[in-house]
Motif scaffolding. Structure first.
Motif, PDB file in Angstrom:
ATOM      1  N   VAL A 178     -31.108 -26.031 -38.152  1.00  0.00           N
ATOM      2  CA  VAL A 178     -32.011 -25.640 -39.246  1.00  0.00           C
ATOM      3  C   VAL A 178     -31.751 -24.200 -39.674  1.00  0.00           C
ATOM      4  O   VAL A 178     -31.750 -23.875 -40.872  1.00  0.00           O
ATOM      5  N   ALA A 232     -28.477 -24.020 -41.702  1.00  0.00           N
ATOM      6  CA  ALA A 232     -28.657 -24.658 -43.006  1.00  0.00           C
ATOM      7  C   ALA A 232     -29.448 -23.765 -43.946  1.00  0.00           C
ATOM      8  O   ALA A 232     -29.132 -23.657 -45.143  1.00  0.00           O
ATOM      9  N   THR A 233     -30.471 -23.113 -43.430  1.00  0.00           N
ATOM     10  CA  THR A 233     -31.275 -22.211 -44.260  1.00  0.00           C
ATOM     11  C   THR A 233     -30.452 -21.022 -44.736  1.00  0.00           C
ATOM     12  O   THR A 233     -30.521 -20.634 -45.909  1.00  0.00           O
ATOM     13  N   CYS A 261     -29.165 -32.304 -38.186  1.00  0.00           N
ATOM     14  CA  CYS A 261     -30.315 -31.454 -38.517  1.00  0.00           C
ATOM     15  C   CYS A 261     -29.952 -30.442 -39.600  1.00  0.00           C
ATOM     16  O   CYS A 261     -30.729 -30.228 -40.546  1.00  0.00           O
ATOM     17  N   GLY A 262     -28.774 -29.845 -39.473  1.00  0.00           N
ATOM     18  CA  GLY A 262     -28.350 -28.872 -40.475  1.00  0.00           C
ATOM     19  C   GLY A 262     -28.115 -29.505 -41.835  1.00  0.00           C
ATOM     20  O   GLY A 262     -28.548 -28.974 -42.863  1.00  0.00           O
ATOM     21  N   PHE A 306     -29.342 -32.374 -43.035  1.00  0.00           N
ATOM     22  CA  PHE A 306     -30.602 -32.844 -43.610  1.00  0.00           C
ATOM     23  C   PHE A 306     -31.418 -31.685 -44.172  1.00  0.00           C
ATOM     24  O   PHE A 306     -31.984 -31.778 -45.269  1.00  0.00           O
ATOM     25  N   MET A 307     -31.475 -30.589 -43.449  1.00  0.00           N
ATOM     26  CA  MET A 307     -32.233 -29.428 -43.913  1.00  0.00           C
ATOM     27  C   MET A 307     -31.607 -28.843 -45.171  1.00  0.00           C
ATOM     28  O   MET A 307     -32.320 -28.448 -46.112  1.00  0.00           O
ATOM     29  N   PHE A 308     -30.286 -28.794 -45.230  1.00  0.00           N
ATOM     30  CA  PHE A 308     -29.604 -28.229 -46.389  1.00  0.00           C
ATOM     31  C   PHE A 308     -29.883 -29.052 -47.649  1.00  0.00           C
ATOM     32  O   PHE A 308     -30.182 -28.517 -48.709  1.00  0.00           O
ATOM     33  N   LEU A 338     -32.412 -31.111 -48.043  1.00  0.00           N
ATOM     34  CA  LEU A 338     -33.842 -31.078 -48.303  1.00  0.00           C
ATOM     35  C   LEU A 338     -34.233 -29.818 -49.074  1.00  0.00           C
ATOM     36  O   LEU A 338     -35.078 -29.868 -49.983  1.00  0.00           O
ATOM     37  N   LEU A 339     -33.622 -28.699 -48.745  1.00  0.00           N
ATOM     38  CA  LEU A 339     -33.888 -27.460 -49.476  1.00  0.00           C
ATOM     39  C   LEU A 339     -33.433 -27.566 -50.924  1.00  0.00           C
ATOM     40  O   LEU A 339     -34.064 -26.995 -51.826  1.00  0.00           O
TER      41      LEU A 339
END
Length: 641
Positions: free
Chosen positions: A61, A64-65, A220-221, A223-225, A227-228
């Protein structure tokens, strides 16, 4: 009558009084104890699945952020550059200055800022990571200050856009490793437990359990990327990064497999040429007196000169109009993966690209020019970007090199696909339904084949399908990747191995299975026979003598010096305490090896166990030692044979 109280007793009473007063103000001691007990139980229940999973989730996460925020900032900076380029009007000199000065300033700041913090922030960091994962300690490359320098420098590098033509894939692998190392230290400080070996997930040899950990962190990375991107209104839902509209009902004819094999061979040959020229130029820049001096003392000046040359060539009113230089890196791939056949559209096009703006729905028009055909612009793009890509790899700034070669391979495939579509306008079968050739499919295969050949990777075949969300061409893509890798791996080291060779990093060269002569080389031929040992019954004075006689990190303990009989698993590791030598007996760090052991086995032991030295024994008798230096020497001799 008051009796005097001794000073020590008075101090103890005052300390007791203070401790009581500090504890007495906290309310509800029973409730607090119950709450602490509940939290401890929750922690135990959560960590029943293993603390590593939470650690990997945070890592995915976090990266990715950072990646998303970097892309957002880079997009703003690129729009500012494009706004400046349009606002200067039609004055050619001002347009040239706005096109060249902006990336020059960003690249110079990227180089100066990152190099002023740490000299290890330049490049992608993958060669150094490969060296670290073999057991060599390069602590400066995983320092937290290197993380900050690389993030800021990489942001400025990407803001230069397609002018400099560099990416971020490699540096983010390095950033992830630094983040993992730092989070591991934080976890060790908080939980007082051993550090999590997340970096091992990226190793060339995997434990079975690390496959799932790597997949979990990557999921996780990713999906978070995505999703953002939805939260930022960039997309309506989670979708592929480079969406393609290739035809799925009949993606390719079986006879086209022959042309995909040719595409793989072309990518393999061009990959060999690219790797050879890149390694030669990187070494030449380091050995040339002028460039070596600039890289040693004035790195930003070298960066400015190289970026000025590249930006001048890509200037849109000049040669840049023959290379679609106004497109971004993402627009390059989107246009090359287009489902349309440019060769049939270009003659019927009413107009060429708008000189003042880029039409997102007609990116293919950027490849059109009144004085050249689609084939001419694609060929000119490949010719110019070949040496420009190689020159950009010498820049001492944080940058990635995978995405540029990925785009270059897509252009190779697009050109070959357009040629096949021109030769067979109705498809390879003249009978039956009309099934024309789809050049976009060749672009997919070319991107995977060329990038895979340069990096010696097979997974690029799956990467291109994942990035585009298109699986119908997976068979010809894999075929092209295999052919390209077979050619390149036989003649050239990979891009990262070549950089390791030029930088002279302490990395063990790979032994190919085709080098059968390496199995004839045994450890006895290249081992070090003079080994400083310690006798089991010896005293501390003998340890000091051994420390003065050698600078080894370990000393084997033997039963007697006459026959050099080893005690079976003992070694002494020295260190300095207060300016004096100290020593510790280690019973678990002794890895024996037979002198008749062949070179590949010794090589694999060093890679798998991350060893620095192995002691050679014959029937329990110590006969020599092998370090990484001897293995490299034996590898060079074995592969030549």
């Amino acid at each position: 009558m008051e009796h005097p109280v001794p000073e020590g007793v008075r101090g103890e009473k005052e300390e007791e009084r203070v401790l009581v007063s500090e504890q007495s103000w906290r309310p509800c001691p029973k409730a607090r104890r119950r709450l602490q007990g509940c939290l401890e139980q929750v922690k135990q229940q959560l960590f029943r699945v293993g603390e590593d999973w939470y650690f990997l989730f945070v890592l995915g996460v976090l990266m990715a952020t950072i990646s998303f925020m970097m892309d957002l900032l880079v997009s703003r900076l690129y729009k500012a550059h494009w706004w400046l380029y349009q606002e200067v009007g039609d004055i050619l000199v001002l347009k040239y200055l706005s096109w060249t000065m902006y990336p020059m300033a960003l690249a110079a700041f990227s180089t100066g800022f990152s190099q002023s913090i740490t000299p290890h922030s330049g490049g992608s960091g993958i060669p150094e990571l490969k060296t670290i994962l073999t057991g060599v300690v390069l602590e400066d490359y995983l320092a937290i200050q290197n993380f900050g320098a690389k993030v800021v420098g990489l942001t400025c590098t990407l803001a230069c856009g397609s002018t400099v033509f560099l990416g971020k894939v490699g540096p983010f692998v390095h950033l992830s490793a630094m983040a993992a190392a730092y989070l591991g230290k934080m976890r060790t400080t908080v939980t007082r437990e051993y550090e999590v070996g997340v970096i091992e997930v990226m190793s060339s040899h995997f434990a079975v359990r690390d496959y799932w950990r790597g997949f979990f962190a990557a999921t996780c990375g990713a999906f978070m990327f995505r999703l953002l991107a939805v939260f930022n209104n960039d997309q309506e839902t989670i979708a592929a990064v480079f969406k393609s509209d290739l035809r799925i009902d009949f993606p390719f004819d079986l006879l086209e497999t022959f042309f995909f094999v040719i595409l793989g061979a072309v990518c393999g040959l061009l990959g060999c040429a690219y790797l050879f020229c890149q390694r030669w130029l990187l070494a030449a820049v380091r050995e040339n007196r002028l460039t070596a001096k600039l890289l040693a003392t004035d790195k930003p000046i070298y960066t400015v000169l190289v970026v000025l040359l590249i930006a001048s060539i890509t200037f849109p009113p000049g040669l840049g109009q023959l290379m679609a230089s106004r497109l971004t890196m993402k627009e390059y791939l989107t246009s090359l993966f287009d489902n349309l056949t440019w060769g049939t559209l270009a003659p019927n096009a009413s107009s060429v690209a708008n000189p003042h703006s880029v039409d997102p729905s007609g990116l293919w028009q950027e490849w059109c020019h009144p004085s050249a055909t689609i084939f001419g612009t694609l060929a000119f793009f490949l010719l110019m970007k070949f040496w420009m890509l190689i020159l950009a790899t010498t820049l001492p700034l944080p940058a990635g090199y995978f995405m540029p070669i990925f785009i270059y391979g897509a252009a190779i495939g697009r050109l070959l696909g357009e040629v096949v579509a021109l030769l067979f306008p109705r498809g390879l079968r003249s009978e039956g339904d009309l099934r024309p050739v789809i050049p976009g499919g060749y672009a997919l295969a070319g991107a995977a084949a060329f990038s895979g050949s340069v990096t010696h990777a097979i997974s690029t075949a799956l990467l291109v399908c994942e990035a585009t969300g298109h699986l119908s061409h997976v068979l010809p893509v894999i075929l092209a990747v295999l052919v390209a890798n077979a050619i390149t791996q036989k003649h050239q080291p990979s891009f990262y191995d070549g950089t390791i060779i030029v930088k002279k990093l302490p990395y063990l060269p790979r032994i190919r299975s085709r080098h059968m002569a390496s199995y004839k080389v045994v450890v006895e031929e290249f081992m070090e026979r003079r080994v400083v040992t310690l006798v089991k019954s010896g005293g501390f004075e003998e340890v000091l003598v051994a420390l003065d006689a050698s600078v080894d990190a370990e000393y084997p303990v033997v039963e007697s010096t006459g026959g050099m009989w080893s005690m079976g698993g003992g070694c002494v590791s020295p260190w300095l305490v207060g300016g004096r030598h100290q020593a510790c007996l280690c019973l678990g760090g002794f890895v024996p090896m037979c002198p008749c052991c062949h070179l590949p086995k010794a090589h694999h032991l060093f890679e798998l166990l991350k060893l620095q030295r192995i002691f050679v024994t014959r029937f329990g008798e110590l006969v020599g030692a092998v370090s990484r230096v001897e293995v490299r020497r034996g590898t060079r001799g074995g592969t030549r044979g």
